[in-house]
Write an enzyme that holds these catalytic residues in place. Structure first.
Site, short mmCIF file in Angstrom:
data_model
loop_
_atom_site.label_atom_id
_atom_site.label_comp_id
_atom_site.label_asym_id
_atom_site.label_seq_id
_atom_site.Cartn_x
_atom_site.Cartn_y
_atom_site.Cartn_z
N ASP A 61 16.55 -7.16 -23.33
CA ASP A 61 16.58 -5.77 -23.77
C ASP A 61 16.66 -4.82 -22.57
O ASP A 61 15.95 -5.01 -21.57
CB ASP A 61 15.28 -5.50 -24.56
CG ASP A 61 15.28 -4.17 -25.28
OD1 ASP A 61 16.11 -3.98 -26.18
OD2 ASP A 61 14.45 -3.30 -24.93
N GLU A 116 15.76 -24.59 -14.36
CA GLU A 116 14.77 -25.68 -14.35
C GLU A 116 14.93 -26.55 -15.60
O GLU A 116 14.35 -27.62 -15.70
CB GLU A 116 13.33 -25.11 -14.35
CG GLU A 116 12.92 -24.51 -13.02
CD GLU A 116 11.64 -23.67 -13.15
OE1 GLU A 116 10.99 -23.69 -14.20
OE2 GLU A 116 11.33 -22.96 -12.17
#
Ligand code: NOJ
Length: 565
Positions: free
Chosen positions: A224, A273
């Site tokens: 956002d 990751e």
């Protein structure tokens, strides 16, 4: 056109365990959770409601869902005022429900993107409460943007900045000793204090939140106000007029600063990751040539392109936007995105049905509602006809398409919401100017009967109009010509036909008709004017796979799209 049947459950784990590119051509369906499906009957949609509708989502044929904020919130801005980034609003469910949702979606082969709101917390967030309890200059205040006021007693805001939702962008607090105190910055509502992203603790905490949801199995994040986080505010603040006049070239004090990308480079390390890497899509209202910075592989990886959403239903505008954005996407290596509707704008069926009486009026805004209601100005049938054509055009484009709940039903904006039931802060903060965004957030009609048309057992949190009955899933399901069945068929075909990330424009000889073909011969033809078009003109045209209006004897009627192969 045929009604689709339930797709076999394939699930993600076995089919595409680690396809790092799943997002490039994905059809993503946005769920506004409070208004999707209410399982517990409290009038507010919830996670169990979404779980119960997974078969519907699977039949629809989308690749992923993006769920707007479901975090604990006072709903000062429909949930974009977050109290706690690592929990679920009790009205919406629990973390256990969330885990079940992830599992159910994945088992159905659907990915999950959640909304992350890093520009501001809510004023009920524990950090903001601590800042209010703590003295000037404290570490707790440094997580936000506090300033002393001007004037003799600090009674003037630090600058004349105007918030995006209207009204001033600074609000004054009361100090712990009860005296009138400092001011804090909020680019949106006062209940949404802006965070200070120069503060290391803020950065670390969001990295933790990204891992929190990634560990729970989410596939990505919608970011956002991605262009707002980095700020460089001098002691002497600019005036609003000065700010407005400054170039938006990466050096602006408040928006789209170059250094915001340092933040996203850290986020990227977290995304990478995971296997497959978590994805992110930036909501960044920036100059289009700066969009690739957000979409770069070292940053968020993808950015919303709102150009079609802001355009008229017009051949030359659409063509220019498509060519421009396909070229632009190449500069970042990302795929482009397409959006026609979302929870912030008037639904596209309605936008395309508005009369042109005031060309100055911003169509994606909501001012049209003030001038006498939709009946006065809306060609509902024409709007839907054009929306169906635009959607088929959009779904044939290379890139990913973001669809908004209810557009698959051909829903119009709801104009008839009584003032005392409106919820959106943009309505309250702009009296007489804007009716706000509630009209596209009215809970979905699932059935033709029932207290809230199958949304839940009781009344819905925003009132649904009677005409919703005609647009309910139950009504449309059995109608082969319905918009729901058009979307289902389009998404089914799109999944089969997508290939490559390019298109070739075909010359149609008519400025109101666009045609393009994808590398495998999938051709899309759209008539933007009211005149029909003889598909034989295109020479190589094969058989019509799908069309938004019936094609007879190879003639595509006006304001419609056909897919040919
Ligand atoms: C963009 C969101 O889409 C909108 O709904 C929200 O009001 C603002 N950001 C502020 O968070």
């Amino acid at each position: 056109m045929s009604t689709s049947t339930t797709v076999e459950t394939q699930g993600l784990p076995d089919t595409q365990p680690s396809d790092p590119n799943w997002w490039r051509q994905a059809a993503v369906y946005q769920i506004y959770p409070r208004s999707f499906s209410d399982a517990d009957g409290n009038g507010v949609g919830d996670l169990r409601g979404i779980i119960s509708r997974v078969p519907y989502l699977q039949d629809l044929g989308i690749d992923a869902v993006w769920i707007s904020p479901f975090y604990p919130s006072a709903l000062a801005d429909g949930g974009y005022d977050v109290d706690d980034y690592r929990d679920i609003d009790p009205r919406i469910g629990t973390l256990a429900d969330f885990d079940q949702l992830v599992e159910t979606l994945h088992a159905a082969g659907i990915r999950l993107i959640v909304d992350i709101v890093p520009n501001h917390t809510s004023d009920r967030h524990e950090w903001f409460r601590e800042a209010l309890r703590s003295p000037r200059g404290s570490a707790a205040r440094d997580r936000y943007i506090f300033r002393d006021g001007g004037g003799e007693n600090g009674e003037q805001p630090p600058s004349d900045w105007v918030s995006i939702f209207g009204g001033g962008a600074w609000s004054r607090i009361t100090e712990p000793d009860g005296s009138p105190g400092q001011w804090y910055l909020h680019h949106f509502a006062p209940e949404q204090p802006d965070l200070n992203w120069d503060n290391r603790e803020v950065r670390e905490d969001f990295l933790y939140t990204l891992r929190f949801w990634s560990d729970r199995g989410v596939d990505g994040f919608r970011v956002d106000v991605a262009h707002g986080l980095a700020k460089d505010l001098p002691e002497d603040l600019h005036s609003q007029a000065e700010l407005d006049a400054l170039p938006k070239d990466g050096s602006h004090p408040t928006w789209d600063r170059d250094d915001v990308h340092e933040i996203y480079r850290e986020w990227r390390q977290v995304f990478d990751e995971y296997d497959p890497p978590r994805i992110a899509v930036a909501e960044a209202w920036v100059e289009s040539d700066r969009r690739p910075l957000y979409a770069s592989a070292e940053g968020l990886g993808q950015a919303f392109n709102f150009d079609l959403l802001e355009a008229d239903f017009d051949a030359s505008q659409f063509r220019e936007i498509v060519s421009f954005n396909l070229d632009l996407a190449k500069t970042s290596g990302s795929s482009t995105t397409w959006v026609l509707s979302n929870h912030d704008v008037v639904r596209h069926a309605t936008r395309y049905g508005l009369t042109e009486s005031d060309p100055e009026e911003e169509k994606a805004g909501t001012n049209w509602l003030l001038a006498g209601g939709p009946q006065a100005q809306l060609d509902a049938e024409g709007g839907l006809r054009r929306a169906r054509a635009a959607t088929l055009f959009e779904l044939a484009l290379p890139g990913s398409a973001y669809l908004y709940q209810g557009e698959e039903l051909g829903l119009h904006e709801v104009a008839e919401i009584p003032e005392d039931q409106r919820q959106d802060p943009t309505f309250f903060r702009n009296p007489g100017v804007s009716v706000g965004r509630d009209g596209c957030r009215v809970p979905l009609p699932w059935s033709a009967q029932g207290p809230s048309f199958g949304f839940g057992d009781g009344a819905a949190h925003l009132p649904q109009p009677e005409w919703f009955r005609d647009f309910s899933v139950e009504t449309e399901q059995t109608d082969p010509e319905s918009t729901l069945n058009l979307y289902r068929e389009a998404l089914r075909l799109r999944a089969q036909l997508h290939s490559g990330e390019s298109l070739t424009w075909l010359e149609t000889g008519d400025p109101d008709v666009l045609a393009f073909t994808r590398p495998n011969g999938w051709t899309c033809v759209t008539t933007f004017g009211t005149g029909s078009f003889d598909l034989a003109t295109l020479g190589a045209a094969g058989s019509v796979l799908l069309s938004s209006r019936p094609v007879e004897q190879n003639v595509l009627p006006g304001e419609s799209t056909a897919w040919i192969r």
